[in-house]
Each structure stands twice: as structure tokens, then as C-alpha cells.
Design a protein around this motif. Structure first.
Motif, mmCIF file in Angstrom:
data_model
loop_
_atom_site.group_PDB
_atom_site.id
_atom_site.type_symbol
_atom_site.label_atom_id
_atom_site.label_comp_id
_atom_site.label_asym_id
_atom_site.label_seq_id
_atom_site.Cartn_x
_atom_site.Cartn_y
_atom_site.Cartn_z
ATOM 1 N N UNK A 183 0.786 -1.194 0.307
ATOM 2 C CA UNK A 183 -0.297 -0.238 0.181
ATOM 3 C C UNK A 183 0.783 1.563 -0.169
ATOM 4 N N UNK A 184 1.953 1.725 0.757
ATOM 5 C CA UNK A 184 2.629 2.111 1.268
ATOM 6 C C UNK A 184 3.254 2.492 -0.268
ATOM 7 N N UNK A 185 3.776 1.386 -0.793
ATOM 8 C CA UNK A 185 5.002 1.577 -2.212
ATOM 9 C C UNK A 185 3.486 2.452 -3.053
ATOM 10 N N UNK A 186 2.727 1.524 -3.594
ATOM 11 C CA UNK A 186 1.195 2.044 -4.558
ATOM 12 C C UNK A 186 1.302 3.758 -3.388
ATOM 13 N N UNK A 187 0.951 3.828 -3.026
ATOM 14 C CA UNK A 187 0.914 5.460 -2.451
ATOM 15 C C UNK A 187 2.046 6.250 -2.926
ATOM 16 N N UNK A 188 2.989 6.019 -3.159
ATOM 17 C CA UNK A 188 4.687 6.505 -3.130
ATOM 18 C C UNK A 188 4.730 6.904 -5.068
ATOM 19 N N UNK A 189 3.683 5.680 -5.846
ATOM 20 C CA UNK A 189 4.193 6.136 -6.689
ATOM 21 C C UNK A 189 2.726 6.736 -7.283
ATOM 22 N N UNK A 190 2.026 6.771 -7.047
ATOM 23 C CA UNK A 190 0.482 7.674 -6.983
ATOM 24 C C UNK A 190 1.430 9.383 -6.882
ATOM 25 N N UNK A 191 2.157 9.501 -6.047
ATOM 26 C CA UNK A 191 2.462 10.736 -5.771
ATOM 27 C C UNK A 191 3.414 10.979 -6.427
#
Length: 251
Positions: free
Chosen positions: A73-81
Motif C-alpha cells: 500500500x505504501x509503495x502504491x501511494x508513493x507511485x501515485x504521488x
């Protein structure tokens, strides 16, 4: 369809949303995109997520993610950011209301239901809040449920997790309020998503539900999305730590 409101304050805002590929989440993604926001959403369903991203077009992003895996989840949010910028709005929508008999619940199943319906909400907030603090404010909307208020049976782990969403909202509204970050809960009733229609909506069940509502119509997902838009907008600048019901008066 009603002639809905437009919120100029949402234009250009970066919105992260969990569970955005289908149901209430997909309707909310569409609603934010129509307001001119930049929407980044995550979901386990890659096919539906990709199709929705293609449908809305524009400056948006989708990441496949199993929200039970916090590092993923953290990785996905970093990608979105990285694609869209830091989140100015977070919508914690993802959940799964699988039915289960209390006699059959094991400790592992209980923990999995908490991971599916509650745990990721806190860690999503933890992920986006620092940038919101640096920006001077933000809006977080958690999606709850009126199932536990109605004393609904047949899914004790789900109902327990959803009742805890309200505690999460209240405590995080206090902790983040000094930074002008608002945290609210939208509380849907029985919403007529395609999943509900396929699995549980029968003529008898629907008639019983409508009978207990003050309003005589089934509740479409679009009305949940509209409440989320309001709470994310500057129109709701003094709204925090509260529940906003979208259930046709069925409590």
C-alpha cells in the motif's frame, strides 16, 4: 439523473482513493474526475481499475494493490504521488462485506477481515498526513457503514471493523485538526452496487429494506459519491469528526 452541484475548490486537487475500481469507489472516482480533480486510486482488481482509468481519461492514475499488505500500500501511494503529486484529499473506501456465521469465525479469518476492512485506513492516513500538514491542510473521508447501527447480523467481523471506523475518524480528527486537516465518516446504508445486486438483493430483501427507510427509493452509489465530494470541498471547511449519513433514513 439529478443536476448535481459543482465544487470549484476541487478543481485541480489531488485525490487518493482506495477500492476505486468498482461500486461506490468507482462512482466516487468518476465524480471527482468530473469536478476536474486529479484522481489516483488503488484496487486489487486490475482489469476493472484499468478499464475505469481508460473511461475517465485525463490526468489520473491507477495502481493495483492488495491493501492487506501495508508495504504494498505504501509503495502504491508513493507511485501515485510521483505521478500526480501529494494527496490533498484521501478517501478510505475499500472494504468487503462478506457474510459469515459467527460460529465459523477463526482467529485467522477475524484478522483477515480487520486487515480488509479497517487496518489499511489508518496506514493510508499515516501515509498522506505528513504532506497535508506541510501543505497547511487537507480532507480525509472514511467510508463507514450503518450495518452495526441497525444491529445487522450475518457478518460480525465486518460490522465490528466498520464500527471502529468511527473511532478512527474521531481520534484522527483531533490529532490532525490543529493542522487544518478534516476527518469525517460517510455512512452508507444498503447501497445498490452491482455486487450487492448479484449476491444479496432479492425482491423480498429489497422490499424489506425500502420499508424500513423514510424515503421509498433504493439508494444508488452516486449519492454516496456526492456526499464525499461535499466533505472534500471547501464548502465543508468547518465539518470534521462527524458522521454523514446516506441511507434514506433507515437507522
Amino acid at each position: 439523473m439529478a443536476d448535481f452541484a459543482n465544487y470549484p475548490s476541487l478543481r485541480g486537487k489531488t485525490v487518493f482513493l482506495t477500492g476505486g475500481a468498482v461500486g461506490i469507489g468507482a462512482q466516487t472516482v468518476r465524480a471527482f474526475a468530473a469536478q476536474g480533480a486529479k484522481v489516483g486510486f488503488v484496487d486489487l482488481n486490475a482489469d476493472a481499475g484499468g478499464a475505469l482509468l481508460k473511461e475517465i481519461g485525463g490526468d489520473h492514475a491507477f495502481e493495483q494493490c492488495d491493501l492487506r499488505d501495508i508495504e504494498a500500500t505504501r509503495f502504491a501511494f508513493r507511485n501515485l504521488a510521483a505521478k500526480l503529486g501529494n494527496a490533498e484529499v484521501l478517501v478510505n473506501n475499500a472494504a468487503h462485506d462478506d457474510r459469515h456465521d459467527w460460529r465459523d469465525v477463526t482467529p485467522d479469518y477475524w484478522d483477515e477481515r480487520m486487515a480488509t476492512n479497517l487496518r489499511h485506513m489508518f496506514f493510508a492516513i499515516q501515509n498522506v498526513a505528513p504532506a497535508m500538514i506541510d501543505a497547511g491542510g487537507g480532507a480525509i473521508v472514511n467510508i463507514g457503514s450503518n450495518s452495526w447501527w441497525e444491529a445487522g447480523g450475518g457478518f460480525p467481523a465486518y460490522a465490528t471493523a466498520k464500527s471502529a471506523v468511527h473511532g478512527l475518524t474521531r481520534t484522527m480528527a483531533r490529532d490532525l485538526g490543529e493542522h487544518r486537516i478534516r476527518v469525517n465518516t460517510v455512512v452508507p446504508g444498503w447501497i445498490m452496487t452491482e455486487r450487492q445486486k448479484e449476491l444479496w438483493v432479492t425482491p423480498e430483501a429489497l422490499a424489506k429494506q425500502v420499508d424500513r427507510q423514510c424515503l421509498p427509493d433504493p439508494v444508488d452509489p452516486v449519492y454516496v459519491a456526492r456526499m464525499v465530494l461535499f466533505l472534500a470541498s471547501d464548502d465543508a471547511a468547518m465539518c470534521t469528526a462527524n458522521n454523514f449519513m446516506v441511507e434514506a433514513g433507515s437507522i
